[in-house]
Every structure is written in C-alpha cells, then in structure tokens.
Write an enzyme that holds these catalytic residues in place. Structure first.
Site, short mmCIF file in Angstrom:
data_model
loop_
_atom_site.label_atom_id
_atom_site.label_comp_id
_atom_site.label_asym_id
_atom_site.label_seq_id
_atom_site.Cartn_x
_atom_site.Cartn_y
_atom_site.Cartn_z
N HIS A 1 -5.33 0.55 -3.60
CA HIS A 1 -4.54 0.83 -2.39
C HIS A 1 -5.28 1.79 -1.46
CE1 HIS A 1 -0.93 -1.40 -3.57
NE2 HIS A 1 -1.13 -0.95 -4.80
N ASP B 1 -2.18 2.53 -9.75
CA ASP B 1 -1.61 1.20 -9.97
C ASP B 1 -2.37 0.13 -9.18
OD1 ASP B 1 -0.57 2.40 -7.56
OD2 ASP B 1 0.74 0.66 -7.37
N GLU B 2 -2.21 -1.09 -9.61
CA GLU B 2 -2.65 -2.29 -8.89
C GLU B 2 -4.06 -2.14 -8.33
OE1 GLU B 2 1.70 -4.04 -7.52
OE2 GLU B 2 0.61 -2.77 -6.11
N ALA B 3 -5.01 -1.87 -9.24
CA ALA B 3 -6.41 -1.71 -8.84
C ALA B 3 -7.24 -2.83 -9.48
CB ALA B 3 -6.93 -0.34 -9.27
#
Length: 562
Positions: free
Chosen positions: A282, A345-347
């Site tokens: 992000h 998160d979400e990497a």
C-alpha cells in the site's frame, strides 16, 4: 370494628402505594437509554434538574485534569442553553444542586466510575479523570436530547439513578481510512466527538495508501506535492463495466501542526490517536514521489486512481529503511501514542521475487522465502520503533514468516490470526472483517437501497453479536485479547455524510461489544434503547443509517451524499 377499618385503610393505602411505586419505577426505567449498557444500573425515584445555578465541585487533587473532563459538559450546556455552569472551590462541601467529583482509589479500573444521581445532587466517583469523563457521557445520554443543540430550554432533567460501571476491554477503537479519501480536520473533530459519546478510547488513523499520503513529512516534501494527490478517482464500484473516472484531482494532507492540534483535541476527550504508516505494501503513492524506493525505479509510478491490491511495494533497499525511519521519527514526534501501526497487510511479493536486492537479502540472512523477507522487514522496523520507547501494531499478515518479537496483532482476516498470535503470547486487537468492517452493506437489499459499498453484508445485529474472546483460547491466552476495533475503509466513502451513515449506529453496537460483559447484553433491549437514543443523534444532525427502525429497508435515506 373501628380497628378493622383502620387496618383495611392501611392495607389499601399500602396496595395503592406499591402500585404507584411500581408504575413510577417502570416509567423511570424506560428513561435509561445509555449506550454502552452499564454493568450495574439501579433506577431511583425522582430527577435532578441541572440549571444555571448548578455548580461543579472538583477534587482537591488532579483538579485541572478533572476540569478537562468536566469542561466537556460545561461547554455542551453552554452551547445548548447559552449559560456557563460555575465551579465551586475544589473539595467544597457538596450542597444541593451540585455535580461533585470524588477521587475513589478503591475503584480498580482507571476507566471505571460510580455515578449517583439524586433529586438534590450528582456525585461522580472515579479513580481517574478518564473515569469521570465517561461518567459525564452517561449523564449526557440521560439528559434530554435538546442538550445536543441550541434550545430555548434552560434546565435539563436527569433521572435519579445509581450506576457502577467499568469497561470489559481496555482497547475500544475505530479506524478511519483517510488515505483513500481525505477528510478535513473539522470533520475529524466531529467524528471524535461522536466516538467519545460512546466511550471509545482509541482512534486509529490510516494515513498512507496507494491512493494518497496524508501526513506532512518535512524531510520529504514530495510526499506533500506528489504523493498526497491523485489525478482522478474511479466512479461507482470497480466491478462496474465499463469502468468510469471522474477526472477530478483529489487529495490533501495534514500539516504536523494540524495533527498536533487534533491529538490534543482527542486527548481532551480521553481518546488516543494511533497513526498508521503502511509498509511494505500500500505504498504506491510514496513510490510516485520517490521511485528509488521501489524495486523497478525506471517505472513511472503514479498515485492510484482506482481500488485494489497493487504489486508495487517498498523494496528493501537501505535507502528504504532510512526513508521509513526518518518518516517514523517525524510521526512519533507528533503522535505520543504507545503504539505505532506499521500496516504489513496485502503486500504481494511479485516485485521482490524478481529483485536482485530482495533476493540478495534473502540469501544473506538465510531467510526461507519472500515471506521471511517481510518478517525481516517488519522486525527491523520494530527494533527502530522499540528503540524510541514505542511498540508496533500490524495487521495479521505480519505473522507470515515469523512474528516480530514485541508486536501486537490486529486480526482482520477473521479470528485465525488473532488466535495464533495469542497462543504465541502476543497481544491482539480483534477486528475481524466478518463482524467489524463498517464499509460493508447493512441490509440484504444492498445497492437497491443503500449507497455504494465495497461489498459483504454486516447488519447491526451481527456487529452486536460479536464476542472478541474466541472459545478456543485458554484463560491465560484470552488475557492477550486487548479489545476490539471497528474499521471504516474508504474506497467508497467520499463524504462526511456517507461516513456517518456507514458508522452509525454500528459504532454504537461495537461500543457495547467492547464495554459491556456478554451476560449483560441483549440485542432486543439494545435496539429499544437505541430507538430512543437516536434522538440525540438527530439533534446532532448525524446522518445515521435508519435501517434498524424498520424490518425491511425499502428506500435510500435522505441527505446521503455519495
């Protein structure tokens, strides 16, 4: 005969008296529409009338700290009725028509309080000013809703009551994503006021995203000039075909001065602000400003104009760690919170798999794979944050590859991450998407009657039903559950009206989850209280979602600007 008549009269009088008392008590009981539900509430007869002659009595010790708490009610009444309540001398004798604050060290919880309202006076006992402030929020909710707006009313009736109260959990939070849509400071202050109303003590600010960087970092000015702005924004849901964009530049950032002021504003409401700087994922907005921090520096990175997980993330260069340490140094100078949230998160690891720098670090440090490299990344940041006397929080992906030694985990992908972390003796904040994601739809009709949302379904009753302590944990493991947090992700929430609609009354339900013990909870009873309580929200002009008032939602609420 005469004696029998007297006995009969006495009996009739007793029956009438008992009937009158039971009726009066029933009427009184209906007036205690407090959210969250206190742990122990005993109705009393009569009312206390707060008026311009009412005086506040502060304790002799911590006088200024207690005044911060008391001033909240003083200012509320001044705004509504036009007069300013006066303060007697600290520790003055409690007389009629006073609101007296008493320090009571026998109360074990800093946020706990004892409240006694009689027709003559109000007494607030607490261990700390924080407990006194929460007692005042209870008093505020017991007052007529007219106290929330300018009114011709000059006095306010408060029903007599005895309350002993303390929260179930020490952490009760709400996260707001300002990375995707920027909200001005005056909106954030109004939001903090509403959180304080429900005894929520933590505001988590998601400050950085692929779609925007929102905090001024003086050492890196391009974060303000480039990363804080995007050229356009997707219109409607990303699944809509064909996809459309509004073509309007959107963005903004908070200066450090503005954020320090916001921190102080929150502190005066006994709310801690936790900042979040996302890493390693992000991070596209930051890469647009400083492309050398990515794994493909020749790429022309752009601040994201749509929604979704991006493959471009921070590359583990030495320059990246220097950048992040510099950023966090400035963040910690603004936010005094114990915790600094570092995302995690979400990497996606696509870029790391092809990066010589990333692969070299994996080999050099004998890491198993890219997940091990993310663990290395987070642990290195944790060491730096710990060296400054602070602690990190990360989303549950930070478990992958090995948890940083002192990290606290926010469990968002259900409860599994939180359970795993608690079993490893790490502290946990429960925020599962299945119960605590307020960007989800609220009715089965979804887009037929509601503003556009990310998806999912999370009605008020389901939020209320949540128990943050998983049954699979032992009592010792359960002690690592610090509390609960609701998250408001803003892919589709671009206005303050829409934000209120998604937040309330589901935040009210979340507040009761975090405060009230399970045996005291009842959804039908909560709904009854809420139905009366929203008169306060109406006076505050809060655009709350009214779906709970009817069995089936049929129309979009008015005044919701999508």
């Amino acid at each position: 005969m005469k004696k029998q008549q007297i006995t009969l009269q006495a009996g009739l009088f007793l029956l009438v008296s008992l009937f009158w008392q039971s009726t009066a008590w029933a009427q009184v009981a209906q007036r205690y529409d407090v959210i969250p539900q206190p742990q122990k509430l005993t109705p009393q007869l009569g009312t206390f009338t707060l008026n311009q002659n009412t005086q506040f009595v502060l304790p002799a010790k911590q006088t200024q700290e207690y005044k911060v708490a008391a001033d909240f009610l003083v200012n509320l009444v001044k705004s509504a009725a036009g007069y300013e309540l006066k303060y007697a001398k600290p520790a003055a004798k409690v007389n009629q028509n006073t609101v007296a604050f008493v320090v009571d060290t026998t109360i074990p919880n800093d946020e706990g309080y004892k409240l006694e309202v009689t027709p003559k006076a109000i007494t607030v006992k607490s261990r700390s000013p924080k407990g006194a402030f929460f007692a005042l929020q209870t008093i505020r909710q017991l007052m007529p809703a007219e106290v929330e707006s300018k009114t011709a009313t000059k006095s306010f009736a408060i029903p007599a009551v005895a309350i002993e109260d303390a929260p179930r959990f020490g952490y009760r939070g709400v996260m707001l994503d300002v990375g995707r849509y920027f909200f001005p400071v005056n909106f954030l202050k109004k939001y903090l006021d509403l959180l304080a109303f429900y005894k929520i003590n933590t505001f988590h600010m998601h400050l950085t995203e692929d779609a925007g960087w929102r905090m001024e970092i003086k050492k890196y000015p391009k974060l303000q000039s480039i990363a804080a702005w995007r050229d356009s924004t997707v219109v409607g849901h990303v699944s809509d075909k064909p996809r459309k964009y509004d073509g309007k530049r959107h963005g903004g950032f908070y200066t450090q001065k503005e954020l320090k002021d916001l921190v102080k504003y929150a502190q005066d409401r006994f709310i801690t602000i936790i900042p979040e700087i996302e890493m390693p994922g992000h991070s596209l907005a930051a890469l647009a400003a400083y492309p050398e921090l990515g794994c493909t520096p020749d790429t022309t990175y752009k601040v994201l104009t749509t929604w979704g997980i991006q493959k471009d993330i921070f590359c583990p260069h030495e320059a990246t760690f220097t950048f992040l340490q510099d950023v966090l140094t400035e963040v910690m100078a603004v936010f005094p919170s114990k915790y600094i949230h570092i995302g995690g998160d979400e990497a996606p690891k696509d870029r790391w798999k092809k990066s010589p720098v990333a692969q070299g670090l994996i080999k050099k440090n004998n890491l198993q794979d890219e997940h091990g490299l993310q663990s290395y990344f987070i642990q290195r940041i944790e060491k730096f944050v710990n060296s400054k006397g602070r602690s990190i929080i990360g989303w549950d992906e930070i478990l992958e590859g090995g948890l940083a030694p002192n990290a606290t985990v926010m469990s968002w992908r259900g409860e599994a991450g939180g359970i795993a972390a608690a079993k490893q003796n790490h502290d946990v904040i429960m925020t599962p998407n299945t119960f605590m994601y307020l960007d989800y739809y609220q009715t089965p009709q979804k887009r037929e009657v509601e503003p556009v949302a990310i998806g999912g379904l999370l009605p008020l009753e389901k939020v209320y039903s949540y128990n943050p302590i998983p049954a699979s944990l032992t009592p010792a493991e359960a002690k690592h559950i610090l509390g609960v947090q609701a998250n408001v992700w803003n892919e589709y929430i671009g206005t303050f009206d829409h934000l209120q609609h998604m937040s309330f009354p589901r935040v009210c339900a979340m507040a009761e989850v975090g405060w009230t013990t399970p045996e005291k909870k009842s959804y039908p009873q909560f709904k009854d209280r809420l139905t009366q309580h929203v008169k306060h929200l109406e006076k505050l002009q809060v655009k709350f979602a009214p779906y709970f008032l009817t069995e089936t939602a049929t129309t979009l609420p008015a005044n919701i600007n999508q």
